[in-house]
Design an enzyme around this catalytic site. Structure first.
Site, PDB file in Angstrom:
ATOM      1  N   GLU A  62     -21.803 -23.872 -20.874  1.00 39.63           N
ATOM      2  CA  GLU A  62     -22.576 -25.103 -20.701  1.00 39.63           C
ATOM      3  C   GLU A  62     -23.053 -25.271 -19.262  1.00 39.63           C
ATOM      4  O   GLU A  62     -22.356 -24.865 -18.319  1.00 39.63           O
ATOM      5  CB  GLU A  62     -21.697 -26.311 -21.059  1.00 39.63           C
ATOM      6  CG  GLU A  62     -21.245 -26.292 -22.492  1.00 39.63           C
ATOM      7  CD  GLU A  62     -20.078 -27.227 -22.777  1.00 39.63           C
ATOM      8  OE1 GLU A  62     -20.021 -27.758 -23.889  1.00 39.63           O
ATOM      9  OE2 GLU A  62     -19.220 -27.421 -21.902  1.00 39.63           O
ATOM     10  N   ASP A 233     -14.024 -31.456 -27.530  1.00 42.01           N
ATOM     11  CA  ASP A 233     -15.162 -31.572 -26.604  1.00 42.01           C
ATOM     12  C   ASP A 233     -16.305 -30.657 -26.981  1.00 42.01           C
ATOM     13  O   ASP A 233     -17.088 -30.252 -26.134  1.00 42.01           O
ATOM     14  CB  ASP A 233     -14.692 -31.302 -25.163  1.00 42.01           C
ATOM     15  CG  ASP A 233     -14.070 -29.923 -25.001  1.00 42.01           C
ATOM     16  OD1 ASP A 233     -13.945 -29.202 -26.009  1.00 42.01           O
ATOM     17  OD2 ASP A 233     -13.711 -29.554 -23.873  1.00 42.01           O
TER      18      ASP A 233
HETATM   19  P1  NAD Z   1      -5.290 -24.008 -22.666  1.00 38.87           P
HETATM   20  O1  NAD Z   1      -5.734 -22.989 -23.662  1.00 38.87           O
HETATM   21  O2  NAD Z   1      -4.792 -23.570 -21.356  1.00 38.87           O
HETATM   22  O3  NAD Z   1      -4.132 -24.911 -23.336  1.00 38.87           O
HETATM   23  C1  NAD Z   1      -4.203 -25.429 -24.632  1.00 38.87           C
HETATM   24  C2  NAD Z   1      -2.794 -25.566 -25.188  1.00 38.87           C
HETATM   25  O4  NAD Z   1      -2.880 -26.227 -26.470  1.00 38.87           O
HETATM   26  C3  NAD Z   1      -2.078 -24.241 -25.429  1.00 38.87           C
HETATM   27  O5  NAD Z   1      -0.845 -24.220 -24.729  1.00 38.87           O
HETATM   28  C4  NAD Z   1      -1.900 -24.193 -26.947  1.00 38.87           C
HETATM   29  O6  NAD Z   1      -0.699 -23.529 -27.326  1.00 38.87           O
HETATM   30  C5  NAD Z   1      -1.873 -25.664 -27.296  1.00 38.87           C
HETATM   31  N1  NAD Z   1      -2.187 -25.972 -28.688  1.00 38.87           N
HETATM   32  C6  NAD Z   1      -3.182 -25.451 -29.458  1.00 38.87           C
HETATM   33  N2  NAD Z   1      -3.133 -26.016 -30.700  1.00 38.87           N
HETATM   34  C7  NAD Z   1      -2.132 -26.919 -30.675  1.00 38.87           C
HETATM   35  C8  NAD Z   1      -1.599 -27.824 -31.637  1.00 38.87           C
HETATM   36  N3  NAD Z   1      -2.083 -27.882 -32.888  1.00 38.87           N
HETATM   37  N4  NAD Z   1      -0.552 -28.632 -31.277  1.00 38.87           N
HETATM   38  C9  NAD Z   1      -0.029 -28.563 -30.026  1.00 38.87           C
HETATM   39  N5  NAD Z   1      -0.480 -27.713 -29.065  1.00 38.87           N
HETATM   40  C10 NAD Z   1      -1.522 -26.902 -29.395  1.00 38.87           C
HETATM   41  O7  NAD Z   1      -6.507 -25.025 -22.524  1.00 38.87           O
HETATM   42  P2  NAD Z   1      -6.742 -26.083 -21.339  1.00 38.87           P
HETATM   43  O8  NAD Z   1      -7.539 -25.499 -20.246  1.00 38.87           O
HETATM   44  O9  NAD Z   1      -5.441 -26.770 -21.029  1.00 38.87           O
HETATM   45  O10 NAD Z   1      -7.710 -27.105 -22.090  1.00 38.87           O
HETATM   46  C11 NAD Z   1      -7.209 -27.934 -23.105  1.00 38.87           C
HETATM   47  C12 NAD Z   1      -8.385 -28.531 -23.858  1.00 38.87           C
HETATM   48  O11 NAD Z   1      -9.065 -29.473 -23.003  1.00 38.87           O
HETATM   49  C13 NAD Z   1      -9.440 -27.508 -24.267  1.00 38.87           C
HETATM   50  O12 NAD Z   1      -9.844 -27.797 -25.591  1.00 38.87           O
HETATM   51  C14 NAD Z   1     -10.581 -27.729 -23.291  1.00 38.87           C
HETATM   52  O13 NAD Z   1     -11.831 -27.368 -23.838  1.00 38.87           O
HETATM   53  C15 NAD Z   1     -10.458 -29.220 -23.051  1.00 38.87           C
HETATM   54  N6  NAD Z   1     -11.014 -29.701 -21.774  1.00 38.87           N
HETATM   55  C16 NAD Z   1     -11.644 -30.896 -21.808  1.00 38.87           C
HETATM   56  C17 NAD Z   1     -12.139 -31.424 -20.627  1.00 38.87           C
HETATM   57  C18 NAD Z   1     -12.784 -32.780 -20.633  1.00 38.87           C
HETATM   58  O14 NAD Z   1     -13.405 -33.166 -19.657  1.00 38.87           O
HETATM   59  N7  NAD Z   1     -12.623 -33.545 -21.682  1.00 38.87           N
HETATM   60  C19 NAD Z   1     -12.027 -30.713 -19.423  1.00 38.87           C
HETATM   61  C20 NAD Z   1     -11.347 -29.496 -19.422  1.00 38.87           C
HETATM   62  C21 NAD Z   1     -10.828 -29.003 -20.620  1.00 38.87           C
END
Ligand code: NAD
Length: 362
Positions: A62, A233
């Site tokens: 993006e 997101d």
């Molecule tokens: P990451 O992959 O490092 O961590 C995600 C974690 O979620 C992993 O440890 C995984 O095991 C766990 N997980 C997956 N499915 C699960 C479930 N059903 N129950 C419990 N745990 C579960 O990702 P990250 O960098 O920490 O990002 C997390 C999320 O936040 C992503 O989806 C990312 O796109 C989003 N994000 C959003 C914003 C925003 O501004 N809203 C900004 C950054 C990241």
């Protein structure tokens, strides 16, 4: 022209870590929350557009631009939930801050760490307006890259000291707890999402799965809770059951983007939502009473990155933690760009090479 004017300040990952180390992560998070809040208060001054997304089977890339008329910023960011399987981050980013008057970039920076910081600062800033007063316990579901930043922002901005962690991967929760040791939290690692939400006044979901997941179902959300939904997101990537949304008062960043990407993609396109900036600016109510369920449907908006880059430009200048990049071509006479190339040896006598196929599609 002074050559230095054309060198662009560059903040590498190494420099960023030093900047955060010098100021302290808690202070950085409160600084960023204050900068983001100040820019949300003047929301109407910004150019706004939903981010430009290129979707693929495994994720999304993006571009997120905005300007306040003085500065322009954009971020490049990806989201690839499968990346961690082979040692890569789910989310990586870099960005640019430019001077609108000349169009020249002022700062080029890593934004993987900065995105985690700004996302957490935005979540905590929103919760200050929406969470029940005196909330001290937060369930944190999804204990990956964003999780410690979220925990620390809620502690620094709201005083949240009790954490209830859950992740489908127990090692992720263990690492999160280890990383947060020494920051003054009382931490419980829970065996399920249902267990994690028990007694929590704030529930943060930060999971990553390119699917319509149901991390929270209706029966898990009691009256008065504030939900900080970070992980949903992208189109087809949500975390909450639609019944949770129907019981909640929903707050969003920029509706045209959130309706495509956020939890509310599951609802009718005219389902009422409140823009968070209106709450910040005193034009709309945040939390009204103790029984209301509030939901910040966070997707991440360009103005948060703009605020973060402006903060970083000041911090880099203050600490000297930047390098200078030779990014802009700089002929002595501005219109003599080709002459600059000639003087560097690209004249007619330069080596002739046998013609060959170029730009073949591989
Ligand atoms: P990451 O992959 O490092 O961590 C995600 C974690 O979620 C992993 O440890 C995984 O095991 C766990 N997980 C997956 N499915 C699960 C479930 N059903 N129950 C419990 N745990 C579960 O990702 P990250 O960098 O920490 O990002 C997390 C999320 O936040 C992503 O989806 C990312 O796109 C989003 N994000 C959003 C914003 C925003 O501004 N809203 C900004 C950054 C990241």
């Amino acid at each position: 022209m002074d050559r230095k004017l054309n060198l662009v300040r560059f903040v590498s990952v190494e420099r960023m870590m030093r900047i955060v180390g010098k100021r302290g992560v808690a202070r950085v998070l409160t600084d960023l929350a204050a900068c983001i809040e100040a820019d949300f208060r003047r929301w109407e001054q910004f150019d706004k557009t939903a981010r430009v997304a290129s979707h693929s089977h495994d994720g999304v890339i993006e571009l997120m631009p905005t300007s306040d008329g003085r500065h322009y910023a954009f971020k490049y960011v990806n989201g690839h939930p499968g990346n961690t399987r082979d040692g890569r981050q789910t989310v990586t980013a870099f960005g640019v801050l430019s001077d609108v008057a000349t169009g020249y970039p002022l700062l080029f920076s890593e934004m993987t760490i900065l995105t985690a910081l700004r996302t957490a600062a935005t979540s905590a800033m929103a919760a200050r307006h929406l969470a029940p007063r005196g909330a001290r316990t937060m369930a944190l579901i999804g204990n990956g890259a964003q999780s410690e930043f979220q925990a620390l922002a809620f502690k620094a901005v709201l005083g949240v000291g009790n954490l209830r962690l859950y992740d489908i991967d127990p090692e992720a929760s263990a690492r999160c707890a280890r990383n947060l040791a020494g920051f003054g939290f009382d931490i419980a690692i829970c065996g399920s999402a249902e267990a994690a939400v028990l007694g929590a006044q704030i529930v943060t979901t930060a999971t990553a799965d390119k699917a319509n997941a149901t991390i929270l179902t209706d029966n898990m959300v009691g009256a008065g809770v504030h939900i900080n939904a970070v992980g949903g997101d992208c189109p087809g990537k949500t975390e909450l059951h639609a019944d949770v949304l129907r019981r909640s008062d929903i707050f969003v960043e920029y509706p045209p983007q959130t309706r495509i990407e956020g939890e509310i993609q599951q609802l009718a396109p005219d389902h009422p939502v409140t823009e968070l900036w209106r709450v910040v600016a005193g034009q709309a109510e945040g939390r009204r009473d103790g029984r209301q369920i509030t939901l910040f449907d966070s997707v991440g908006f360009a103005i948060e990155d703009f605020s973060a880059l402006r903060w970083l430009a000041d911090e880099a200048a203050r600490t000297g933690e930047y390098d200078e990049l030779d990014l802009l071509a700089d002929p002595d006479e501005p219109r003599d760009l080709f002459g600059m190339l000639l003087r560097a040896g690209a004249g007619p006598a330069a080596a002739h090479q046998r013609p060959r196929e170029v730009c073949e599609t591989r």
